[in-house]
Design an enzyme around this catalytic site. Structure first.
Site, PDB file in Angstrom:
ATOM      1  CB  SER A 252      -0.910   0.021   1.229  1.00  0.00           C
ATOM      2  OG  SER A 252      -0.146   0.235   2.416  1.00  0.00           O
ATOM      3  CG  ASP A 253       1.200   5.883  -1.445  1.00  0.00           C
ATOM      4  OD1 ASP A 253       2.124   6.090  -0.635  1.00  0.00           O
ATOM      5  OD2 ASP A 253       0.989   6.619  -2.426  1.00  0.00           O
ATOM      6  CD1 TRP A 254       4.689   5.502   4.853  1.00  0.00           C
ATOM      7  CD2 TRP A 254       4.560   4.301   2.970  1.00  0.00           C
ATOM      8  NE1 TRP A 254       5.798   4.675   4.787  1.00  0.00           N
ATOM      9  CE2 TRP A 254       5.746   3.931   3.645  1.00  0.00           C
ATOM     10  CE3 TRP A 254       4.271   3.657   1.771  1.00  0.00           C
ATOM     11  CZ2 TRP A 254       6.637   2.970   3.172  1.00  0.00           C
ATOM     12  CZ3 TRP A 254       5.151   2.696   1.286  1.00  0.00           C
ATOM     13  CH2 TRP A 254       6.319   2.363   1.980  1.00  0.00           C
ATOM     14  CB  ALA A 256      -3.097   3.852   0.279  1.00  0.00           C
TER      15      ALA A 256
END
Length: 737
Positions: A252-254, A256
């Protein structure tokens, strides 16, 4: 003029870059990972897929370390142009500059060098390269991190960068998947795009990334057609792991991630950073919550085992079990590294990429290259290093001094920054040239300096970055495409002193130049992008004629913002109404005349094109091959070549980017008039000829059939366009399928 000369050390580095390869195949990596899986406890498995919380380790992302197998806490670190927070590191030109070189060799070497520095610092996963934002919106904040808004050029660059990075023993992470096209509302907006648009534009470079064996993919903040990207079954399981045959792990993006069970069951493999950014850490979707979901059957055990296997396999794929160094810095205490991973070759490579990415937009009567004038005015705050220091603003979150990076998590700490004025003074030392300076953006001061000089160089900027930082009212995305700091007024004031004026533009992407170009004394315009630490040296190499410019625009510069057909929205929904028609596709489709078209760039020499040859043989219809890593096996099947002779007919050495565009037959529904499908950069001395060769695959002449859910080669006559840009077509031909 030394267009073809590089040091022996750099040539050796470039040759070695092209010779590097993957450590293991995916099958070999999976065999090792599967063997390890049986040794892990349930708690260890959950720890491998869960971040240890924000600032819970030395890197921006860290996982838990198991004790049952010799496997570390993974270090995940930005970014796409260097190692964020660490120092010293080499700050390379941004992705948009690498794309502007149109040079596969340099893009691969940049990846090798960045990967080597990441590995040397103990990083396991380097968070880059970037294909999203692709760049449909010219003012979008993070376009500069990627290579181009053309999916073909972006895809080639993604593959070269990934192969380079991973050959150095670091896992590349292709991001941001998918449709993360603006910063405003990025963590709430729904990007609503149709299936064909997704395939032919935004998914295209991720095909190349997966085919290049990328180890990891980062899912983005936004929703796609109403569903979060990091819990989107069709996006992650259907497209990425299914259609594209991706074998690595999705992280995941941070922050997300939005769920425990749904994100696990729909294809997310690793959560980052493991918690939100609060102190002490707040919500944690995985960890104990994931273990509980597996225990009650909400998430199958097989899904956890698949997550772990993918993560371990990526680690083995790039040889990180073979003496990978320990983490040698901390992101949270100033980043001072216990080892120096920079090299002279990396510095020279940074200068070479910056130089070869410079695009000469205007050059009236051969105003460039400059002779050594009796007097020269250097004007604008962009000519000098930020007076507060090159790294004074966190994550480069200001536009003070010369612009060499955008802002946000995709930046790094300069070990040094050569500003244009410094390099000009170095270049002209002993030449007897009087250098008159006005290193503010004050128009009156600039005009006074210009009036006292034989020639003036005016430096202007346009900056952007990630949405968590606001700079001068720009919340990541640019509010408009005008030069910052009243750049138009500054250039007008200088040019109206009747002094021949050269404009140097450091920008993240397109800038509206009509006001500047209306001034008759503006004799030359240079786009230098975001050139990194060797900014000034690269620029003077070109301005004073040591090297001929060879960069080409990786985007279109229109005459007005309205010309582009897409802009960022304050709404919670972006319907991607422009479909396939972005950048030059939009300009071509609607008959809009650009100021400087995609692929444009002048040189100090001239090139003649001749003898087009086309040899294509294939059959119409859909793909039928089995899915392999990268997609259907027959999608990348070679179908023949197009070639052309190109001669340097000028008086200096130079390099020409020869471009191939393909126009589809009428049987291909609603498709852009032409699309980039090949490029070849030829380095030629005066009088020398070379052959530009383009090898085509079925994908290059296919469109996505939504009904069949397959790539299809249309029947009919395809048009072939070979030229120096998307509008400067020198040779035409055709072939029939």
């Amino acid at each position: 003029m030394r267009s073809l000369i590089r040091s022996g050390a750099l040539n050796a580095f470039l040759a070695a870059s092209l010779a590097t390869g993957q450590v293991l195949t995916w099958d070999e990596a999976y065999t090792k990972a599967t063997s390890d899986l049986s040794l892990l406890s349930q708690e260890e498995k959950v720890g491998i897929v869960t971040g240890v919380t924000w600032q819970g380790g030395p890197c921006v992302g860290n996982t838990y370390e198991p004790t049952s197998i010799p496997y570390p806490s993974l270090c995940l670190q930005d970014g796409p142009l260097s190692v964020r927070f660490a120092n010293p590191v080499t700050v390379f030109p941004a992705g948009i500059n690498a794309g502007a070189t149109w040079d596969r060799e340099l893009i691969r070497a940049r990846g090798v060098a960045m990967g080597a520095e990441s590995r040397g610092l103990g990083v396991h996963v380097q968070l880059g390269p970037v294909a999203g934002a692709l760049g449909k919106i010219p003012s979008a904040g993070r376009n500069w991190e990627g290579f181009s808004n053309d999916p073909y050029l972006a895809g080639i660059a993604m593959a070269e960068a990934i192969q380079g990075m991973q050959s150095s023993g670091v896992q590349a992470c292709a991001k941001h998947y998918l449709l993360n096209e603006q910063e405003y509302n990025r963590d709430t907006i729904s990007s609503n795009a149709d299936d064909r648009t997704i395939h032919e534009l935004y998914l295209w470079p991720f095909y190349d990334a997966v085919k290049a064996n990328v180890a990891s993919v980062m899912c983005s903040y936004n929703k796609i057609n109403g569903t979060w990207a990091c819990e989107h079954d069709a996006l992650l399981n259907g497209l990425l792991k299914g259609e594209l045959g991706f074998k690595g792990h999705v992280l995941s993006d941070w922050n997300a991630q939005h769920s425990t069970v749904q994100s696990a069951n729909t294809g997310l493999d690793m959560t980052m950073p493991g918690s939100d950014f609060s102190t002490p850490p707040g919500s944690i979707y995985w960890g104990d919550n994931l273990a509980a979901a597996i225990a009650d059957g909400s998430v199958p055990q097989e899904r956890l085992d698949d997550m772990v296997t993918r993560i371990l396999a990526a680690w083995y794929l790039v040889g990180q079990d073979q003496g990978h160094p320990p983490v040698a810095f901390s992101s949270w205490d100033g980043g001072a590294a216990s080892v120096n991973v920079t090299t002279p070759e990396h510095g020279e490579l940074a200068r070479t990429i910056a130089r070869d990415s410079i695009v000469l937009l205007k050059n009236t009567n051969g105003s460039l290259p400059l002779a050594k004038p009796a007097s020269l005015a250097v004007i604008g705050s962009d000519a000098i290093v930020n007076p507060d220091g090159a790294n004074a603003c966190a994550d480069r979150g200001c536009n003070k001094g010369t612009l060499a990076q955008g802002w946000g998590s995709g930046t790094a700490e300069f070990p040094y920054l050569v500003a244009p004025l410094d390099a000009i003074e170095e270049k002209l030392a002993g030449a007897g040239t009087a250098i008159i300076t006005s290193t503010t953006d004050d128009a009156t001061s600039g005009a006074e300096a210009a009036a006292a000089a034989e020639t003036a160089i005016v430096f202007i900027t346009s900056d952007s970055g990630e949405g968590y930082i606001t700079v001068e009212g720009h919340e990541g995305d640019r509010n408009n495409l005008d030069p910052w700091h009243n750049g138009n007024l500054l250039v007008q004031a200088v040019a109206r002193t009747n002094t021949p004026t050269i404009v140097v533009l450091h920008s993240v992407g397109p800038v509206t130049l009509e006001t500047i170009l209306a001034e008759p004394n503006v004799v030359a315009v240079v786009w230098a992008g975001l050139p990194g630490q060797e900014s000034g040296h690269a620029l003077t190499d070109v301005l004073f004629g040591d090297y001929a410019p060879s960069g080409k625009l990786p985007f279109t510069i229109g005459k007005s913002e309205e010309d582009y057909g897409a802009d960022w929205t304050t709404s919670q929904v972006d319907d991607f109404a422009e479909g396939l028609f972005i950048d030059y596709r939009h300009f071509d489709q609607y008959g809009i005349e650009p100021r400087y078209e995609f692929g444009f760039g002048l040189s100090y020499t001239s090139f003649n094109y001749s003898t087009l040859s086309t040899s294509i043989s294939t059959t119409p219809g859909p793909t039928t091959g089995e899915t392999i890593v990268g997609g259907p096996s027959d999608l990348f099947a070679p179908i023949g070549t197009v070639s052309a002779y190109v001669a340097n007919t000028g008086h200096v050495a130079g390099a020409e980017v020869v471009q191939l565009y393909i126009g589809y037959p009428d049987s291909a529904p609603s498709i852009p008039p032409k699309q980039l499908r090949g490029f070849d950069k030829l380095h030629l001395v005066p009088g020398e000829s070379g052959i530009a060769t383009f090898e085509l695959t079925r994908r290059d002449i296919s469109y996505w059939d939504v009904g069949l859910q397959k790539w299809v080669v249309a029947s009919g006559t395809f048009e072939v366009f070979v030229g120096a840009s998307s509008r400067d077509i020198r040779l035409t031909g055709s072939f029939t399928v």
